[in-house]
Design an enzyme around this catalytic site. Structure first.
Site, PDB file in Angstrom:
ATOM      1  N   ILE A  10      48.128  28.896  57.399  1.00 14.91           N
ATOM      2  CA  ILE A  10      47.719  29.788  56.303  1.00 14.91           C
ATOM      3  C   ILE A  10      46.208  29.775  56.169  1.00 14.91           C
ATOM      4  O   ILE A  10      45.621  29.161  55.294  1.00 14.91           O
ATOM      5  CB  ILE A  10      48.411  29.392  54.970  1.00 14.91           C
ATOM      6  CG1 ILE A  10      49.924  29.228  55.173  1.00 14.91           C
ATOM      7  CG2 ILE A  10      48.132  30.444  53.907  1.00 14.91           C
ATOM      8  CD1 ILE A  10      50.644  30.480  55.678  1.00 14.91           C
ATOM      9  N   SER A  70      42.653  32.439  56.380  1.00 12.75           N
ATOM     10  CA  SER A  70      42.344  33.701  55.727  1.00 12.75           C
ATOM     11  C   SER A  70      43.288  34.760  56.270  1.00 12.75           C
ATOM     12  O   SER A  70      43.538  34.778  57.472  1.00 12.75           O
ATOM     13  CB  SER A  70      40.896  34.077  56.021  1.00 12.75           C
ATOM     14  OG  SER A  70      40.518  35.147  55.231  1.00 12.75           O
ATOM     15  N   CYS A 107      27.400  21.942  28.891  1.00  7.25           N
ATOM     16  CA  CYS A 107      26.738  22.369  30.128  1.00  7.25           C
ATOM     17  C   CYS A 107      25.782  23.489  29.771  1.00  7.25           C
ATOM     18  O   CYS A 107      26.197  24.531  29.289  1.00  7.25           O
ATOM     19  CB  CYS A 107      27.775  22.850  31.136  1.00  7.25           C
ATOM     20  SG  CYS A 107      27.111  23.809  32.510  1.00  7.25           S
ATOM     21  N   LYS A 167      35.572  37.287  60.265  1.00 11.19           N
ATOM     22  CA  LYS A 167      35.157  38.567  59.710  1.00 11.19           C
ATOM     23  C   LYS A 167      33.645  38.669  59.601  1.00 11.19           C
ATOM     24  O   LYS A 167      33.123  39.624  59.082  1.00 11.19           O
ATOM     25  CB  LYS A 167      35.830  38.745  58.351  1.00 11.19           C
ATOM     26  CG  LYS A 167      37.357  38.661  58.458  1.00 11.19           C
ATOM     27  CD  LYS A 167      38.043  38.897  57.113  1.00 11.19           C
ATOM     28  CE  LYS A 167      39.554  38.845  57.249  1.00 11.19           C
ATOM     29  NZ  LYS A 167      40.111  37.522  56.925  1.00 11.19           N
ATOM     30  N   CYS A 176      21.579  23.715  37.683  1.00 15.38           N
ATOM     31  CA  CYS A 176      21.110  22.317  37.722  1.00 15.38           C
ATOM     32  C   CYS A 176      22.153  21.413  38.367  1.00 15.38           C
ATOM     33  O   CYS A 176      21.907  20.230  38.585  1.00 15.38           O
ATOM     34  CB  CYS A 176      20.663  21.828  36.349  1.00 15.38           C
ATOM     35  SG  CYS A 176      21.901  20.952  35.381  1.00 15.38           S
ATOM     36  N   GLU A 208      51.634  16.706  45.654  1.00 19.06           N
ATOM     37  CA  GLU A 208      50.255  16.972  46.087  1.00 19.06           C
ATOM     38  C   GLU A 208      49.526  15.662  46.308  1.00 19.06           C
ATOM     39  O   GLU A 208      49.490  14.821  45.434  1.00 19.06           O
ATOM     40  CB  GLU A 208      49.541  17.822  45.024  1.00 19.06           C
ATOM     41  CG  GLU A 208      48.043  17.960  45.222  1.00 19.06           C
ATOM     42  CD  GLU A 208      47.647  18.496  46.594  1.00 19.06           C
ATOM     43  OE1 GLU A 208      48.103  19.589  46.963  1.00 19.06           O
ATOM     44  OE2 GLU A 208      46.883  17.792  47.314  1.00 19.06           O
ATOM     45  N   HIS A 241      41.455  40.373  49.807  1.00 14.63           N
ATOM     46  CA  HIS A 241      41.200  41.312  50.901  1.00 14.63           C
ATOM     47  C   HIS A 241      42.003  42.599  50.734  1.00 14.63           C
ATOM     48  O   HIS A 241      43.026  42.625  50.067  1.00 14.63           O
ATOM     49  CB  HIS A 241      41.522  40.660  52.247  1.00 14.63           C
ATOM     50  CG  HIS A 241      40.532  39.609  52.624  1.00 14.63           C
ATOM     51  ND1 HIS A 241      39.239  39.902  52.967  1.00 14.63           N
ATOM     52  CD2 HIS A 241      40.645  38.250  52.697  1.00 14.63           C
ATOM     53  CE1 HIS A 241      38.589  38.771  53.243  1.00 14.63           C
ATOM     54  NE2 HIS A 241      39.421  37.762  53.086  1.00 14.63           N
TER      55      HIS A 241
HETATM   56  C1  LIG Z   1      35.726  29.219  54.466  1.00 10.65           C
HETATM   57  C2  LIG Z   1      37.021  29.901  54.091  1.00 10.65           C
HETATM   58  C3  LIG Z   1      36.997  31.147  53.476  1.00 10.65           C
HETATM   59  C4  LIG Z   1      38.196  31.778  53.123  1.00 10.65           C
HETATM   60  N1  LIG Z   1      38.110  32.958  52.450  1.00 10.65           N
HETATM   61  C5  LIG Z   1      39.257  33.547  52.041  1.00 10.65           C
HETATM   62  C6  LIG Z   1      39.193  34.764  51.309  1.00 10.65           C
HETATM   63  O1  LIG Z   1      38.113  35.237  50.979  1.00 10.65           O
HETATM   64  N2  LIG Z   1      40.353  35.378  50.956  1.00 10.65           N
HETATM   65  C7  LIG Z   1      41.550  34.835  51.290  1.00 10.65           C
HETATM   66  O2  LIG Z   1      42.554  35.452  50.963  1.00 10.65           O
HETATM   67  N3  LIG Z   1      41.658  33.669  51.947  1.00 10.65           N
HETATM   68  C8  LIG Z   1      40.532  33.014  52.330  1.00 10.65           C
HETATM   69  N4  LIG Z   1      40.604  31.822  52.991  1.00 10.65           N
HETATM   70  C9  LIG Z   1      41.910  31.258  53.265  1.00 10.65           C
HETATM   71  C10 LIG Z   1      42.517  30.567  52.060  1.00 10.65           C
HETATM   72  O3  LIG Z   1      41.574  29.747  51.413  1.00 10.65           O
HETATM   73  C11 LIG Z   1      43.680  29.726  52.497  1.00 10.65           C
HETATM   74  O4  LIG Z   1      44.503  30.491  53.297  1.00 10.65           O
HETATM   75  C12 LIG Z   1      44.506  29.208  51.345  1.00 10.65           C
HETATM   76  O5  LIG Z   1      43.684  28.605  50.365  1.00 10.65           O
HETATM   77  C13 LIG Z   1      45.527  28.230  51.862  1.00 10.65           C
HETATM   78  O6  LIG Z   1      46.280  27.734  50.809  1.00 10.65           O
HETATM   79  P1  LIG Z   1      47.370  26.633  51.101  1.00 10.65           P
HETATM   80  O7  LIG Z   1      48.066  26.395  49.821  1.00 10.65           O
HETATM   81  O8  LIG Z   1      48.138  26.984  52.282  1.00 10.65           O
HETATM   82  O9  LIG Z   1      46.523  25.350  51.524  1.00 10.65           O
HETATM   83  P2  LIG Z   1      45.853  24.225  50.610  1.00 10.65           P
HETATM   84  O10 LIG Z   1      45.130  24.802  49.476  1.00 10.65           O
HETATM   85  O11 LIG Z   1      45.100  23.344  51.527  1.00 10.65           O
HETATM   86  O12 LIG Z   1      47.103  23.456  50.036  1.00 10.65           O
HETATM   87  C14 LIG Z   1      47.815  22.510  50.765  1.00 10.65           C
HETATM   88  C15 LIG Z   1      47.934  21.268  49.950  1.00 10.65           C
HETATM   89  O13 LIG Z   1      48.810  20.351  50.563  1.00 10.65           O
HETATM   90  C16 LIG Z   1      48.369  19.052  50.294  1.00 10.65           C
HETATM   91  N5  LIG Z   1      48.942  18.117  51.248  1.00 10.65           N
HETATM   92  C17 LIG Z   1      48.675  18.000  52.561  1.00 10.65           C
HETATM   93  N6  LIG Z   1      49.393  17.013  53.103  1.00 10.65           N
HETATM   94  C18 LIG Z   1      50.139  16.488  52.127  1.00 10.65           C
HETATM   95  C19 LIG Z   1      51.068  15.421  52.059  1.00 10.65           C
HETATM   96  N7  LIG Z   1      51.372  14.711  53.138  1.00 10.65           N
HETATM   97  N8  LIG Z   1      51.641  15.135  50.868  1.00 10.65           N
HETATM   98  C20 LIG Z   1      51.339  15.843  49.761  1.00 10.65           C
HETATM   99  N9  LIG Z   1      50.458  16.858  49.776  1.00 10.65           N
HETATM  100  C21 LIG Z   1      49.861  17.185  50.946  1.00 10.65           C
HETATM  101  C22 LIG Z   1      46.876  19.186  50.422  1.00 10.65           C
HETATM  102  O14 LIG Z   1      46.199  18.139  49.733  1.00 10.65           O
HETATM  103  C23 LIG Z   1      46.605  20.550  49.836  1.00 10.65           C
HETATM  104  O15 LIG Z   1      46.221  20.497  48.470  1.00 10.65           O
HETATM  105  C24 LIG Z   1      39.434  31.158  53.364  1.00 10.65           C
HETATM  106  C25 LIG Z   1      39.451  29.890  53.948  1.00 10.65           C
HETATM  107  C26 LIG Z   1      38.263  29.260  54.294  1.00 10.65           C
HETATM  108  C27 LIG Z   1      38.299  27.885  54.850  1.00 10.65           C
END
Ligand SMILES: Cc1cc2nc3c(=O)[nH]c(=O)nc-3n(C[C@H](O)[C@H](O)[C@H](O)COP(=O)(O)OP(=O)(O)OC[C@H]3O[C@@H](n4cnc5c(N)ncnc54)[C@H](O)[C@@H]3O)c2cc1C
Ligand SMILES: Cc1cc2nc3c(=O)[nH]c(=O)nc-3n(C[C@H](O)[C@H](O)[C@H](O)COP(=O)(O)OP(=O)(O)OC[C@H]3O[C@@H](n4cnc5c(N)ncnc54)[C@H](O)[C@@H]3O)c2cc1C
Lengths: 452, 416
Positions: free
Chosen positions: A310, A312, A375, A224, A410, A5, A23
């Site tokens: 990946i 929403s 806190c 949505k 706060c 990470e 969802h």
């Molecule tokens: C505004 C918003 C609202 C949303 N609401 C919802 C919701 O209500 N319900 C729902 O189901 N989903 C929702 N989503 C979608 C959901 O948040 C994401 O689909 C999900 O968090 C993606 O997870 P991930 O692990 O793929 O990505 P991330 O959490 O981004 O994980 C990827 C990780 O890889 C790391 N990384 C990147 N490049 C490298 C590298 N070169 N070397 C090492 N590490 C690296 C990053 O630092 C990051 O921590 C929402 C998204 C947004 C933006």
């Protein structure tokens, strides 16, 4: 297994800044992969919560329609939900809708109710997953940014920005917004992740008109729509917006979007007030053209699984995504045998605010620091902060996500220096090394009397 | 859980709580004081500049010196002291009020008290409350936190600082940061006039050539990890003129954008809150709408001068002592904020006694007229050389001045 990470803590990517909704499975077309994984993922949350104890409640989702025209879309959502296999969705008339969600505007004409939808604290979910993984033998490397990879002797050799190496037979690319860069790094598929920004606004606990369920409008084309969300911890979240383009670090919030979000949200829930805003944030959805998830064995590079696009409902789908990745790894030839001593559960965390005064004695007898509040807004004790620090969450944001210290009305005005002192005491770090979210975000820039 | 039975619990050991607790002891009551910091004195401890005590002691003291004049006697007055202890709940029990507190040293304590004095002070408004757009990097903090970091922890929060808000706290901090080697790039004030005193503008900004942008707002904060700049624009008709926006590079943004009385505890105890002050509604006895619960100091309404806090706290304690003795309560006349008055404390007057009213203006005005009336009849007027929202107006009303108001009629206070 190793988890690499780039940030100083897990969950600091997209997973910390979202709407926190589990969802219910009626928003996406049955032909999409995400619709299927959303349903499967949703079903996994009761079991996961029992094991991991993160804050999660199935409060149900309502979609509020304000015209006959909008009711047609509700019909469509209903059919989609049924076809996807969403549990117990129903079309509801005005009276039933208002009974289900009294905070709604009297102008609704009807809508949809999906009881299986829920709310979650996303970072607590991710922290719990990481803790369980680590307890079962996964090596966690934070602050480890993969920058290069090459294949040699049937293994991938990955190099970090700081020059460390990590070798593995198989690699899963789940790099969120940077999945495109990581894919390129492995000489795999070329694609571009386009960030779609969502701004969210948080209202104080005890603000007027918090709903009891997640309230959706009838959806627009690319998102949505603006929602009114009761969070598990009692605040209210309004958002998200959906703005395409921009860069992958652009998490700014704007006054225009604040106005827009409030306009939409107060049409649905008239009682909300701007005076109750305590903070705002923005998250970026990692999107691919076509708006679906891409979860497959790479066809261009060996022993690589792509988990890209990946957006929403990625949070909801995550347990199902994991199952799918497991199946792909096995189909690719990796032999996986379930560990005999696998222990998914993690110890429960105690929180002073969850105990009545007479119950606290026991906890305090074990550790007096449970009676020392750090806190004031969220009622977080020193013991909880120390637990977060000892689990490796040593930034202000990490501690905030783990304990909620600094998340209240706060916004850290009171507890920041107290937490800084605890971090210094527990880790030996000098105050000027303590950061908000990693190197570059130091909280103070020196001491009185320092010479330049 | 430890249980204690006591006449009065004072919540908060700042200047209000200290003065109230001492006075209650002098009146013979048994008193417990609960303070969540490890030291008594409240906000005064971090105000190491001078300017305190001119009215109370006729001397120019620093905040800690002023506090010291109350802390010493308080420690020797037989007050039960609970330091590093936080009150988490105020409820009711058979004897009157129950107050629950937590501390590392004693665990859980529950007091049965006949009277409670709220003296929890206030908190600062933050970025979310004023909705400043942009990123959320490190280096955005409230002025009070910065003051604490510098004056108590000995840390320098940043090197290049922009201060938002020109109240006295912001101005004093501008000077303090300059003296510890920071560069204060600007003070940005949304109003067209500074809200701090003329003296502080001269001594804290002009003496150090710190620019003051009146009628301007911060439209955006920039920077990913740490603040890199703010964008500032002049206001026209309440909207920022984006065409005239400019950028100030800086690593720190300090917000001095107002204080809010800290009343979560009071609210949960069922104490009615006054919209205008964000503090409890109180009558001339400084008793809130919840029987036996009194309030004074910044928790009641935000004060600019500690001397007034001390005076108010003593009056509050005198009335609480009378209440504990079971003195009959006088019939009171409601007080109403009239034209151009934002808020007024107390919300009811006792016709048989001397009353002191504190009010805040809604307008900036030279040569204003303070006018008291009841049922349309003018009772008294007073000329004021200058009024503005950021300066509290104090007005003493001698005993008997409002004796003839019919019951049911409110006393109205207006500024013309
Ligand atoms: C505004 C918003 C609202 C949303 N609401 C919802 C919701 O209500 N319900 C729902 O189901 N989903 C929702 N989503 C979608 C959901 O948040 C994401 O689909 C999900 O968090 C993606 O997870 P991930 O692990 O793929 O990505 P991330 O959490 O981004 O994980 C990827 C990780 O890889 C790391 N990384 C990147 N490049 C490298 C590298 N070169 N070397 C090492 N590490 C690296 C990053 O630092 C990051 O921590 C929402 C998204 C947004 C933006
Ligand atoms: C930053 C700042 C600068 C100022 N500068 C000046 C100045 O230059 N000159 C001047 O004359 N006046 C100044 N004032 C005004 C004046 O000093 C204050 O109004 C006065 O000191 C407030 O006293 P207080 O007791 O009401 O509040 P505080 O001093 O804030 O005391 C409240 C106390 O209650 C405690 N407390 C709160 N909640 C709980 C709880 N639940 N349990 C236990 N304890 C609790 C707090 O820890 C605190 O110690 C300033 C005020 C501020 C905020």
């Amino acid at each position: 297994m190793a988890l690499l990470e780039r940030c100083v803590d897990v969950s600091f990517g997209v997973s910390k800044a979202n709407s926190g909704i589990i969802h219910a499975g009626f928003h996406h077309s049955p032909s999409s992969l995400k619709a299927r994984l959303e349903i499967e993922g949703n079903r996994a949350f009761d079991g996961l919560q029992a094991e991991l104890g993160f804050p999660f409640r199935r409060v149900g989702i309502v979609v509020a329609a304000f015209s006959v025209e909008e009711m047609k879309t509700v019909d469509h959502l209903y059919e989609q939900g049924v076809e996807n296999g969403a549990r117990d969705v129903e079309i509801v008339g005005r009276d039933r809708l208002l009974a289900l969600e009294p905070a709604l505007s009297r102008d609704v004409v009807g809508g949809l109710f999906a009881p299986s939808g829920g709310i979650i604290e996303p970072y607590r979910f991710v922290f719990a997953l990481a803790e369980s993984a680590a307890a079962n033998g996964v090596f966690l490397f934070t602050g480890w940014e993969a920058v290069r990879a090459h294949r040699q002797n049937d293994a991938w050799h990955i190099t970090s920005a700081a020059g460390e190496d990590c070798a593995a037979r198989w690699v899963v690319n789940a790099a969120g917004l940077r999945a495109d860069a990581v894919s390129a790094m492995f000489g795999a598929e070329r694609f571009t992740i386009v960030p779609r920004k969502g701004e969210e606004f948080i209202l104080d606990k005890g603000s007027a008109g918090p709903p009891s369920r997640v309230i959706f409008p009838v959806p627009a084309r690319t998102s949505k729509g603006v929602l009114v969300i009761p969070t598990v911890e009692g605040t209210v979240m309004l958002g998200p917006t959906a703005d395409e383009g921009g860069d992958k670090d652009d998490t700014t919030t704007t006054p225009e979007n604040l106005e827009r979000v409030f306009r939409f949200a107060s049409q649905m829930v008239p009682r909300i007030s701007k005076r109750d805003i305590i903070t705002s944030f923005a998250g970026l959805r990692p999107t691919l053209p076509g708006d679906d998830f891409m979860i497959e064995l790479s066809r261009a590079a060996p022993c690589l699984v792509q988990v890209a696009g990946i957006q929403s409902p990625g949070l909801t789908a995550s347990p199902a995504i994991a199952e799918r990745v497991k199946a792909l790894l096995m189909s690719g030839g990796l032999e996986l045998v379930e560990k005999a001593d696998w222990q998914p559960g993690i110890p429960r965390m105690h929180r002073t605010r969850d105990h009545a005064p007479w119950e606290l004695d026991q906890l305090v007898a074990r550790d007096p620091a449970y009676a020392h509040l750090v806190c004031r807004c969220e009622g977080v004790s020193e013991a909880e902060v120390v637990e977060a620090i000892r689990k490796g969450h040593t930034t202000l944001d990490g501690i905030k996500y783990y304990t909620r210290a600094g998340m209240g009305r706060c916004q850290g005005g009171f507890c920041t220096y107290r937490i800084m002192r605890l971090v210094a005491r527990e880790t030996g770090m000098p105050l000027e090394r303590i950061t908000k979210h990693g190197p570059g975000s130091e909280l103070v820039l020196g001491h009185i009397g320092d010479r330049p | 859980m430890i249980r204690r039975t006591i006449d009065a619990v004072v919540v908060g050991g700042g200047s209000a709580g200290l003065a109230a607790a001492l006075r209650l002891r002098e009146a013979g009551a048994t008193v417990a004081m609960v303070e969540r910091e490890p030291f008594l004195g409240g906000i005064l401890l971090q105000c190491i500049h001078s300017g305190f005590g001119l009215q109370e002691f006729g001397e120019d003291l620093t905040g800690p010196e002023y506090a010291e004049r109350f802390i010493r006697p308080a420690l020797n007055a037989g007050i039960e002291m609970y330091l590093d202890a936080t009150v988490t709940e105020i409820g009711e029990d058979a004897t009157g009020r129950s107050v629950t507190a937590l501390s590392r040293a004693v665990g859980v304590v529950r007091f049965s008290a006949r009277a409670v004095v709220l003296a929890m002070g206030c908190r600062e408004r933050n970025r979310g409350n004023v909705a400043i757009a942009g990123t959320r990097p490190a280096g955005v903090l409230t002025a009070g936190l910065a003051q604490r970091l510098v004056n108590i922890e000995g840390c320098v929060p940043g090197k290049n600082v922009v201060i938002v808000g020109s109240g006295d706290i912001g101005l004093i901090l501008a000077r303090r940061l300059t003296l510890v080697g920071c560069t204060v790039r600007a003070v940005v004030e949304i109003q067209s006039y500074p809200s701090g005193s003329v003296r502080n503008i001269a001594q804290c900004l002009n003496d150090y050539s710190i620019p003051l942008h009146l009628g301007h707002v911060v439209t955006r904060i920039e920077g990913r990890d740490r603040v890199e700049a703010v964008r500032v624009a002049p206001l026209q008709d309440g909207r920022p003129l984006t065409g005239r926006e400019f950028r100030i590079p800086c690593d720190t943004v300090l917000l001095s954008v107002g204080l809010i009385p800290e009343n979560e505890l009071s609210r949960a105890a069922g104490v009615p809150i006054n919209e205008g002050t964000a503090g409890p509604w109180v009558d001339a006895d400084m008793m809130t709408g919840a029987r036996g619960i009194f309030a004074c100091g910044n928790v009641l309404h935000v004060h600019d001068l500690v001397d007034f806090v001390t005076e108010e706290a003593r009056r509050c304690a005198d009335r609480a002592a009378a209440y504990l003795k079971g003195d009959p309560r006088e019939e009171m006349i409601p007080v109403k904020a009239g034209a151009n008055v934002r808020s007024i404390v107390p919300n009811a007057c006792a016709p048989g006694r001397r009353n002191v009213l504190y009010l805040r203006s809604l307008v900036v005005k030279n040569d204003a007229l303070l006018e008291l009336s009841a049922g349309g009849e003018k009772l008294r007027t007073k000329r004021l050389a200058h009024v503005q929202p950021s300066e509290m107006i104090r007005f003493g009303l001698e005993a008997g001045a409002i004796q003839n108001i019919n019951s049911g009629t409110a006393l109205e206070v207006a500024l013309r």
